[in-house]
Design an enzyme around this catalytic site. Structure first.
Site, PDB file in Angstrom:
ATOM      1  N   ASP A 165      41.123  43.453  52.890  1.00 47.24           N
ATOM      2  CA  ASP A 165      39.365  43.382  51.778  1.00 47.24           C
ATOM      3  C   ASP A 165      39.030  42.259  52.852  1.00 47.24           C
ATOM      4  O   ASP A 165      37.725  42.578  52.311  1.00 47.24           O
ATOM      5  CB  ASP A 165      39.577  43.630  50.411  1.00 47.24           C
ATOM      6  CG  ASP A 165      39.912  42.213  50.038  1.00 47.24           C
ATOM      7  OD1 ASP A 165      41.284  41.718  51.067  1.00 47.24           O
ATOM      8  OD2 ASP A 165      40.420  41.636  48.884  1.00 47.24           O
ATOM      9  N   GLU A 254      50.287  29.508  50.560  1.00 51.49           N
ATOM     10  CA  GLU A 254      50.077  28.885  52.226  1.00 51.49           C
ATOM     11  C   GLU A 254      50.890  28.041  52.528  1.00 51.49           C
ATOM     12  O   GLU A 254      51.495  27.712  53.498  1.00 51.49           O
ATOM     13  CB  GLU A 254      48.740  28.821  52.546  1.00 51.49           C
ATOM     14  CG  GLU A 254      47.794  30.129  52.186  1.00 51.49           C
ATOM     15  CD  GLU A 254      47.541  30.249  50.681  1.00 51.49           C
ATOM     16  OE1 GLU A 254      47.671  29.952  50.029  1.00 51.49           O
ATOM     17  OE2 GLU A 254      46.842  31.494  50.127  1.00 51.49           O
TER      18      GLU A 254
HETATM   19  N1  UDP Z   1      48.327  43.911  48.960  1.00 48.65           N
HETATM   20  C1  UDP Z   1      49.070  44.814  48.666  1.00 48.65           C
HETATM   21  N2  UDP Z   1      49.970  45.375  47.604  1.00 48.65           N
HETATM   22  C2  UDP Z   1      49.536  44.644  45.932  1.00 48.65           C
HETATM   23  C3  UDP Z   1      47.998  44.427  45.963  1.00 48.65           C
HETATM   24  C4  UDP Z   1      47.217  43.749  47.723  1.00 48.65           C
HETATM   25  O1  UDP Z   1      49.854  44.672  50.019  1.00 48.65           O
HETATM   26  O2  UDP Z   1      49.408  45.699  45.452  1.00 48.65           O
HETATM   27  C5  UDP Z   1      47.863  43.789  50.168  1.00 48.65           C
HETATM   28  C6  UDP Z   1      45.688  43.737  50.002  1.00 48.65           C
HETATM   29  O3  UDP Z   1      45.452  44.674  50.534  1.00 48.65           O
HETATM   30  C7  UDP Z   1      45.638  42.111  50.592  1.00 48.65           C
HETATM   31  C8  UDP Z   1      46.789  41.495  50.472  1.00 48.65           C
HETATM   32  O4  UDP Z   1      47.679  41.837  49.893  1.00 48.65           O
HETATM   33  O5  UDP Z   1      45.137  43.203  52.438  1.00 48.65           O
HETATM   34  C9  UDP Z   1      46.117  40.035  49.404  1.00 48.65           C
HETATM   35  O6  UDP Z   1      45.365  40.838  48.327  1.00 48.65           O
HETATM   36  P1  UDP Z   1      44.354  41.210  47.809  1.00 48.65           P
HETATM   37  O7  UDP Z   1      43.260  40.830  48.233  1.00 48.65           O
HETATM   38  O8  UDP Z   1      44.862  42.394  46.989  1.00 48.65           O
HETATM   39  O9  UDP Z   1      44.842  39.670  46.978  1.00 48.65           O
HETATM   40  P2  UDP Z   1      43.523  38.083  46.992  1.00 48.65           P
HETATM   41  O10 UDP Z   1      41.872  39.264  47.219  1.00 48.65           O
HETATM   42  O11 UDP Z   1      43.257  38.152  45.598  1.00 48.65           O
HETATM   43  O12 UDP Z   1      43.913  37.222  47.977  1.00 48.65           O
HETATM   44 MN    MN Z   2      42.008  40.166  49.307  1.00 52.31          MN
END
Ligand code: UDP
Ligand code: MN
Length: 308
Positions: A165, A254
């Site tokens: 995203d 990280e």
């Molecule tokens: N993701 C996933 N399973 C989940 C939620 C998120 O595989 O149940 C993936 C999501 O598609 C993204 C990554 O893990 O590529 C990080 O998630 P997110 O963007 O929701 O996290 P944030 O923006 O809080 O870092």
């Molecule tokens: Mn994200």
């Protein structure tokens, strides 16, 4: 009248001239293809086989906006010839949505579709009750083991954790091609950690990272986002224990992987001495499906026979 007659030899010459012009126009068109200089340079290097492969690791899960997010990302792969996409679906099977997307983008040869579901007991392993779900941990670890099994350790390549995203500039991937063997490249990330930009602070010579400007949990060993770095793959072979973990506190994933493979001093600053923002930690809002749900109650769907 006789001087108007075209002889077969003249026809042949005309055809040859036409073909030569066609060839010249075609070649010229290739050389002056539209696009910025940094991409022209990439294409030139690609022809010389002088580009390291970049493995982009994307955990992804099914939701209404999934195809839109992945379509956005797929365009970067169409522009950068040296990118290989490892998509790991958070599900019990791989899905048609992802497969179709890769096919339509012409990426079947340059991608790997994996799947692993985040286990339901992850909360038990985690001490922080606010940290409801460590997203992407299982998926990224599966990709790391895929790389350790399938990538040639002798060939210089780079790995990058590319959440589905975020917003990425193609230029970021050009920067990654500059990562040296044995090093971790680092750059700023926009719109993250409660700041306009989270960035490394460099020494006067711009050669070393001497700190970070992070406001959220600045005490972390590496107070940076997942999108802030990429790793020379040889480090994964050198440090086979390096991976992500559920046990760590929120914001420490990280640091968890980086602590095994690098120190702050060894980081390689990129993106114009860490002055350019080439990636943004954007987040997509939850899709409003109020009317769709009403339709569904009557057994109807707006997307019958369509993949959205
Ligand atoms: N993701 C996933 N399973 C989940 C939620 C998120 O595989 O149940 C993936 C999501 O598609 C993204 C990554 O893990 O590529 C990080 O998630 P997110 O963007 O929701 O996290 P944030 O923006 O809080 O870092
Ligand atoms: Mn994200």
């Amino acid at each position: 009248m006789s001087e108007m007659r075209i002889r077969p030899r003249q026809v042949l010459i005309l055809i040859i001239v036409f073909l030569v012009i066609l060839l010249l126009v075609h070649r010229n068109g290739k050389r002056t293809c539209q696009g910025p200089e940094f991409l022209q340079a990439i294409y030139a290097k690609q022809t010389e086989n002088a580009l390291p492969k970049i493995y982009a690791i994307t955990p992804t899960y099914s939701r209404p906006s999934q195809k839109a997010e992945l379509t956005r990302l797929s365009h970067i792969f169409m522009l950068m010839p040296n990118l290989h996409w490892i998509l790991i679906e958070d599900s019990n099977t791989t899905t048609k949505v992802v497969r179709n997307l890769l096919t339509r983008a012409g990426l079947t040869e340059r991608s790997t579709q994996l799947n692993i579901k985040t286990p339901l007991n992850y909360k038990l392993k985690n001490k922080d009750p606010n940290w409801l779900k460590p997203r992407g941990v299982e998926q990224r670890n599966l990709a790391l083991s895929w790389i350790r099994t399938n990538v040639d350790p002798a060939e210089h390549s780079v790995i990058f954790f590319m959440d589905d995203d975020n917003s990425y500039s193609v230029e970021l991937f050009v920067e990654m091609t500059k990562i040296e063997p044995g090093r971790v490249g680092i750059w700023p990330v926009g719109l993250v950690g409660g700041l306009m930009v989270e960035k490394p602070i460099l020494n006067a010579e711009n050669t070393q990272v001497i700190g970070f400007n992070a406001a959220w949990r600045p005490e972390r060993p590496f107070p940076i986002d997942m999108a802030a770095f990429a790793i020379s793959t040889d480090l994964l072979f050198k440090y086979p224990q390096a991976q992500f973990a559920y046990e760590v506190e929120r914001g420490y994933q990280e640091s968890e992987i980086l602590r095994h493979i690098t120190t702050r001093e060894q980081l390689q600053p990129l993106a114009n001495n860490c002055r350019d923002v080439l990636v943004w930690h954007t987040r997509t809002e939850k899709t409003n499906l109020v009317s769709e749900i009403k339709l569904n109650k009557d057994g109807k769907h707006s997307d019958v026979g369509m993949e959205v």
